[in-house]
Write a protein that holds these residues in place. Structure first.
Motif, mmCIF file in Angstrom:
data_model
loop_
_atom_site.group_PDB
_atom_site.id
_atom_site.type_symbol
_atom_site.label_atom_id
_atom_site.label_comp_id
_atom_site.label_asym_id
_atom_site.label_seq_id
_atom_site.Cartn_x
_atom_site.Cartn_y
_atom_site.Cartn_z
ATOM 1 N N LYS A 78 -0.389 2.080 4.455
ATOM 2 C CA LYS A 78 -1.175 3.282 4.200
ATOM 3 C C LYS A 78 -1.098 3.610 2.720
ATOM 4 O O LYS A 78 -0.329 3.004 1.963
ATOM 5 C CB LYS A 78 -0.681 4.456 5.044
ATOM 6 N N GLY A 79 -1.884 4.561 2.293
ATOM 7 C CA GLY A 79 -1.898 4.990 0.907
ATOM 8 C C GLY A 79 -2.672 6.281 0.791
ATOM 9 O O GLY A 79 -3.212 6.796 1.776
ATOM 10 N N ALA A 123 -5.396 0.155 1.264
ATOM 11 C CA ALA A 123 -3.974 -0.056 1.535
ATOM 12 C C ALA A 123 -3.742 -1.540 1.780
ATOM 13 O O ALA A 123 -3.649 -1.979 2.925
ATOM 14 C CB ALA A 123 -3.536 0.775 2.745
ATOM 15 N N GLY A 148 -1.151 -3.535 1.320
ATOM 16 C CA GLY A 148 0.100 -3.809 2.021
ATOM 17 C C GLY A 148 0.567 -5.249 1.953
ATOM 18 O O GLY A 148 1.093 -5.777 2.933
ATOM 19 N N SER A 156 3.232 2.440 9.901
ATOM 20 C CA SER A 156 3.313 3.337 8.749
ATOM 21 C C SER A 156 3.134 4.801 9.157
ATOM 22 O O SER A 156 3.496 5.706 8.417
ATOM 23 C CB SER A 156 2.239 2.980 7.714
ATOM 24 N N ASN A 166 3.419 1.109 0.055
ATOM 25 C CA ASN A 166 2.339 1.938 0.597
ATOM 26 C C ASN A 166 1.500 2.587 -0.508
ATOM 27 O O ASN A 166 1.299 3.805 -0.545
ATOM 28 C CB ASN A 166 2.901 3.005 1.544
ATOM 29 N N SER A 167 1.002 1.746 -1.391
ATOM 30 C CA SER A 167 0.064 2.202 -2.410
ATOM 31 C C SER A 167 -0.954 1.097 -2.663
ATOM 32 O O SER A 167 -0.783 -0.041 -2.214
ATOM 33 C CB SER A 167 0.791 2.544 -3.724
ATOM 34 N N TYR A 168 -2.003 1.423 -3.389
ATOM 35 C CA TYR A 168 -3.071 0.454 -3.636
ATOM 36 C C TYR A 168 -2.603 -0.708 -4.524
ATOM 37 O O TYR A 168 -3.255 -1.748 -4.591
ATOM 38 C CB TYR A 168 -4.277 1.147 -4.276
ATOM 39 N N ASP A 181 -7.630 -4.651 3.401
ATOM 40 C CA ASP A 181 -7.211 -3.292 3.732
ATOM 41 C C ASP A 181 -6.442 -3.272 5.040
ATOM 42 O O ASP A 181 -6.881 -3.867 6.029
ATOM 43 C CB ASP A 181 -8.429 -2.375 3.842
ATOM 44 N N TYR A 194 -5.183 -0.191 6.249
ATOM 45 C CA TYR A 194 -5.134 1.208 6.676
ATOM 46 C C TYR A 194 -5.591 1.286 8.131
ATOM 47 O O TYR A 194 -6.618 0.740 8.506
ATOM 48 C CB TYR A 194 -6.058 2.056 5.807
#
Length: 536
Positions: free
Chosen positions: A265-266, A272, A274, A317, A442-444, A529, A531
């Motif tokens: 997630k982000g 995200a 990951g 997450s 958990n960031s871009y 992604d 997310y």
């Protein structure tokens, strides 16, 4: 557990950039989520709403590039033409700055430039908490939890302004040129109208918290089935080394469960990647399964004392959605998996797995930094000494060095199983001791470049490491299940295959492996992604 919820119409997001002095349609450039940006969205949890939203109808403001402390002071205190929408480089996209924008009449939104500069990697960035999934699992009252020591907790703040991120490309180039032409000071004199401005339309709303949003926000048949809160949801992936149906039930046979997670997630929805947090363990697990799949039928676990089940959880997450669901289905009068009617009744459907069958869990966490890995366990649960010794033995033959962790589990799916049955032996494999080594958890920024899989080479450092771990894992699974030493030593992960999987899962979703699996060509995606989606 509480759930997070999203509003359903996420695809109505739009960013409009133009000159404030001329509001005709010809002066605006539309940027939608498919061609250039991602947005922070509105969610709810068991306590309150979090995330971001624009005003209903959009939030307007004059754009101002923020890449210095002077630029920051301009939008916060000095600039005469507020409200502003700061367009920030990564260096200034901080918790302190974003919170200073919130509830500030001079600020109507914020935007981050998503550019890969070397400065991006000089520090760290994580919008998750210092203790991910805090309040769940085995250690809900642990006040000293700092696994993610760099965590800013921005994901859990409630912003009353829209926050978006802009990809490098033609749209961003046009915006920056607009700022240069119309919004830059000349000879120390502040620019006057016309200015480069933006309208961000990402309106979303919630009702207090998840319980209220679900019970009062969904009107069902009264208003024609109108839904205001969509639960996050996804699919777990699980399987067995050999087919096993209801006519050959597990009964009292012990199961070795080998698991990892797939999601991330982000702050920005659908941004995200990951790579290290959600993909590195999956790459090693798939490599190990592929190695075991090469065994002859006579060598497989049909005759082994214990059976092997593997699972990749989705939604971990978000407070262990995937693993807690599996545990829930495995307990009480419920059944995992759901029986499927067949021509012979249920005999050809998969064999039911009960939690009582699960005696051993091997879990893969973040494993992408080095060959020096840690074996985490819970000191208050069933002993995992023999399991860890087995991993150490096979690691030594594959250039993997293991060290015992501090005796408590990091954020792990295994915690959901131990919470219901502390008699399960658990070994959690990770590349960190008591703090994450991943600087972009958990960031871009946790993408293929962060993990090192962007090289697309079977001899790259990361692929060699993950191949060695896959071999170690395959041999440990086989020995723990009861395979003979000769069968165990034959197991060897394939570096070429591991590299292909790593590229598929972190860099190029249109890769040959997945194309063969889906029996069709897949579209090339600019980012992978992870997310979690919604059920809507």
């Amino acid at each position: 557990m509480f759930q997070y919820h999203l509003r359903g119409f996420l695809l109505l997001l739009c960013l409009r950039v133009g000159f404030a002095a001329d509001i005709t349609s010809r002066t605006y450039m539309d940027v939608d989520s498919t061609s250039g940006f991602r947005t922070c969205i509105r969610l709810t949890n068991g306590e309150r709403q979090v995330g971001c939203s624009s005003r209903n109808g959009g939030s307007n403001g004059n754009l101002h590039l923020v890449n210095s402390s002077a630029d920051l002071a301009w939008v916060l205190t000095e600039g005469p033409h507020h409200p502003y929408i700061p367009l920030m480089t990564q260096e200034y996209f901080t918790r302190e700055n974003l919170l200073s924008f919130n509830n500030n009449s001079r600020i109507s939104g914020a935007a981050l430039i998503l550019e890969r500069n070397s400065s991006d990697f000089s520090g760290s960035f994580s919008t998750d908490r210092k203790c991910p999934n805090e309040g769940f699992g085995l250690y809900s009252n642990n006040v000293n939890c700092t696994w993610n020591s760099i965590g800013s907790g921005l994901f859990f703040e409630d912003f009353n302004i829209p926050i978006v991120s802009l990809f490098a490309g033609d749209n961003l180039t046009t915006i920056l040129q607009c700022l240069k032409n119309f919004s830059s000071s000349h000879n120390g004199v502040a620019p006057d109208f016309p200015l480069c401005a933006a309208e961000i339309d990402s309106f979303m709303y919630a009702i207090r918290d998840t319980f209220t949003c679900v019970t009062q926000g969904n009107y069902g048949p009264i208003l024609g089935g109108v839904t205001r809160c969509d639960p996050l949801s996804g699919l777990n992936t699980w399987g067995t080394l050999t087919a096993r149906n209801a006519s050959d039930a597990y009964e009292d046979r012990e199961i070795i469960l080998v698991v990892t997670r797939m999601d991330a997630k982000g702050l920005f929805y659908q941004l995200a990647p990951g790579a290290q947090s959600g993909s590195s363990g999956m790459i090693a697990l798939v490599g190990a399964i592929e190695a075991m799949g090469k065994m002859s039928q006579e060598s497989t676990n049909n005759a082994w004392a214990k059976k092997i089940v593997y699972a990749v959880f989705n939604g971990e997450s978000f407070d262990y959605i995937g693993s807690s669901r599996m545990v829930y289905k495995m307990t009480g009068s419920r059944k995992f998996p759901d029986p499927t009617p067949t021509g012979d009744g249920y005999l050809s459907s998969p064999a039911i797995v009960n939690l009582k069958n699960v005696k051993t869990i091997i879990e893969l966490g973040q494993v992408g930094v080095s060959n020096n890995l840690f074996l985490h366990y819970d000191r208050d649960s069933a002993s995992s000494t023999s399991l860890r010794q087995m991993l150490i033995k096979h690691g030594n033959t594959s250039s993997i060095q293991f060290t015992d962790g501090p005796g408590v589990l990091p954020p792990a799916s295994s915690q959901m199983f131990l919470r219901d049955d502390p008699n399960i032996s658990v070994a959690f494999i990770a590349d960190h001791d008591d703090e994450f080594t991943n600087r972009f958890y958990n960031s871009y920024l946790d993408d293929a470049e962060n993990l090192g899989t962007d090289a697309d080479s079977s001899t790259s450092t990361i692929v060699v490491q993950l191949t060695a771990l896959a071999t170690t894992l395959a041999r440990t699974m086989a020995e723990a299940a009861g395979a003979t030493p000769s069968v165990v030593q034959q197991l060897e992960a394939n570096a070429t295959y591991v590299n292909e999987v790593s590229v598929c899962l972190t860099a190029n979703f249109s890769c040959p492996i997945l194309a063969r699996s889906f029996n069709q060509s897949l579209p090339t995606t600019p980012t992978i992604d992870r997310y979690l989606g919604t059920s809507a």
